[in-house]
Design an enzyme around this catalytic site. Structure first.
Site, PDB file in Angstrom:
ATOM      1  N   LYS A  33       0.624  -1.223  -0.191  1.00 58.46           N
ATOM      2  CA  LYS A  33      -0.002  -0.046   0.032  1.00 58.46           C
ATOM      3  C   LYS A  33       1.029   1.618  -0.285  1.00 58.46           C
ATOM      4  O   LYS A  33       0.809   2.264  -0.502  1.00 58.46           O
ATOM      5  CB  LYS A  33      -1.202  -0.437   1.151  1.00 58.46           C
ATOM      6  CG  LYS A  33      -1.830  -0.860   1.016  1.00 58.46           C
ATOM      7  CD  LYS A  33      -2.744  -1.268   2.319  1.00 58.46           C
ATOM      8  CE  LYS A  33      -4.395  -2.327   1.950  1.00 58.46           C
ATOM      9  NZ  LYS A  33      -4.842  -3.252   3.008  1.00 58.46           N
ATOM     10  N   GLN A  66      -5.265  -2.615   9.239  1.00 62.74           N
ATOM     11  CA  GLN A  66      -5.247  -3.705   8.420  1.00 62.74           C
ATOM     12  C   GLN A  66      -5.650  -4.564   9.400  1.00 62.74           C
ATOM     13  O   GLN A  66      -5.204  -4.774  10.472  1.00 62.74           O
ATOM     14  CB  GLN A  66      -3.392  -3.700   8.243  1.00 62.74           C
ATOM     15  CG  GLN A  66      -3.282  -4.748   7.269  1.00 62.74           C
ATOM     16  CD  GLN A  66      -3.399  -4.901   5.626  1.00 62.74           C
ATOM     17  OE1 GLN A  66      -3.520  -3.756   5.491  1.00 62.74           O
ATOM     18  NE2 GLN A  66      -3.930  -5.871   5.459  1.00 62.74           N
ATOM     19  N   ASP A 115     -11.485   1.919   2.492  1.00 66.41           N
ATOM     20  CA  ASP A 115     -11.583   0.707   2.588  1.00 66.41           C
ATOM     21  C   ASP A 115     -13.485   0.271   1.930  1.00 66.41           C
ATOM     22  O   ASP A 115     -13.243  -0.585   1.808  1.00 66.41           O
ATOM     23  CB  ASP A 115     -11.435  -0.198   3.958  1.00 66.41           C
ATOM     24  CG  ASP A 115     -10.400  -0.594   3.772  1.00 66.41           C
ATOM     25  OD1 ASP A 115     -10.001  -0.948   2.816  1.00 66.41           O
ATOM     26  OD2 ASP A 115      -9.568  -1.428   4.915  1.00 66.41           O
TER      27      ASP A 115
END
Ligand code: NAD
Length: 281
Positions: A52, A96, A119
């Site tokens: 990322k 995460q 997300d």
């Protein structure tokens, strides 16, 4: 021979166009920042976080990361999220997964401001998707739509079967295909007669989490097959939920693993970050 849907090429093209957008925004004095929070040092998570950061760097998005110890308490993490929610220089926040067992995943994810939830996991964003309003969409299913569109595969009016009903992939995938006017069937572990249902699919999207589960017996001739799964086989080689060698000869188009859906996920995350900055800052 089936068209092989090249996610590597398509994601690269999208990343390059995002890079141009970021450059233009910088000329207007605007910059975009993504914060990635990782708790503990799960090796797979560390690889995802590093990828990322790399994508941010390529596109020109600032990335800030918090690598916190496994013992971090839920309250400490919630406090950090609150702080980032109020920080106007931060546009996207990502925790995460998986989180350590002592943390309530739902509580943590729901604390991220829906306007920074790049997300697309916050119930408010899930609700927006459900009623067809603008909001952040889970990155992997959003990437599948981009793959289909970039490959000139028409969706409207097609019979689409989605296998899998997870909150991250299956359910948002089905809603996105519905939004594109497909006729959608969702299958799952309790579905009866999966083979026959799959055989009706013009577009079959597979997100089961079982290596090479789908073979030629599930495929209608000429179908488009999208394989979301990612695993390592006995020889440590990457493979999907679809048995590519057996399925490919029957399809009109198919995604490979690796190089199909996988590269699109981070790309959609980057797109969401830029949108967060454009619309909410
Ligand atoms: P999950 O385990 O949360 O969900 C799997 C779904 O498959 C469940 O809804 C279950 O009902 C269904 N299922 C399981 N066995 C079945 C069966 N025999 N018949 C029909 N349905 C069955 O998994 P997930 O998070 O949705 O991920 C699915 C796959 O996609 C995994 O392989 C995962 O690694 C992969 N994935 C890839 C990316 C990417 O970026 N490429 C992102 C997320 C997930």
């Amino acid at each position: 021979m089936a068209q092989i849907i090249d996610g590597k090429r398509i994601s690269q093209e999208i990343k390059d166009s995002l890079k141009v957008q970021v450059e233009e925004l910088k000329e207007q004095g605007k910059s975009c920042t993504l914060v990635v929070i990782q708790i503990g040092n799960d090796p797979a998570s560390s690889v995802y976080v590093a990828n990322k950061k790399k994508a941010c760097e390529y596109i020109g998005i600032n990335s800030r990361s918090y690598e916190l110890p496994e013992e971090t308490t839920e309250d400490e993490l919630l406090e950090l999220i609150d702080e980032l929610n109020h920080d106007s220089t931060v546009h996207g926040i990502l925790c995460q997964l998986p989180l350590p067992k002592h943390m309530n995943e739902k509580k943590i994810l729901n604390r991220i401001s829906p306007q920074k939830d790049v997300d697309g996991f916050h119930p408010e964003n899930v609700g927006h998707l459900m009623i067809g309003e603008f909001g952040f969409v889970s990155c992997t299913p959003a990437g599948v739509i981009e793959l289909l569109k970039a490959s000139n595969i028409s969706i409207e009016g097609k019979n689409c079967v989605v296998i899998g009903r997870s909150n991250i992939v299956g359910k948002p995938m089905a809603m996105l295909m519905l939004r594109e006017n497909a006729t959608v069937t969702i299958c799952h572990s309790k579905t009866n007669d999966l083979k026959n249902i799959c055989k009706q699919a013009d577009i079959l999207i597979v997100a089961i989490g079982k290596p090479k589960y789908i073979n030629e017996e599930y495929i209608k001739e000429g179908a488009v097959v999208i394989d979301v799964g990612i695993h390592r086989d006995a020889n440590n080689k990457l493979c999907g939920d679809v048995d590519f060698e057996r399925v490919e000869p029957l399809c009109s188009a198919i995604t490979p693993v690796p190089g199909g859906v996988g590269p699109m996920t981070i790309c959609m995350l980057m797109k969401n970050c830029i949108e967060a900055m454009k619309y909410f800052s």
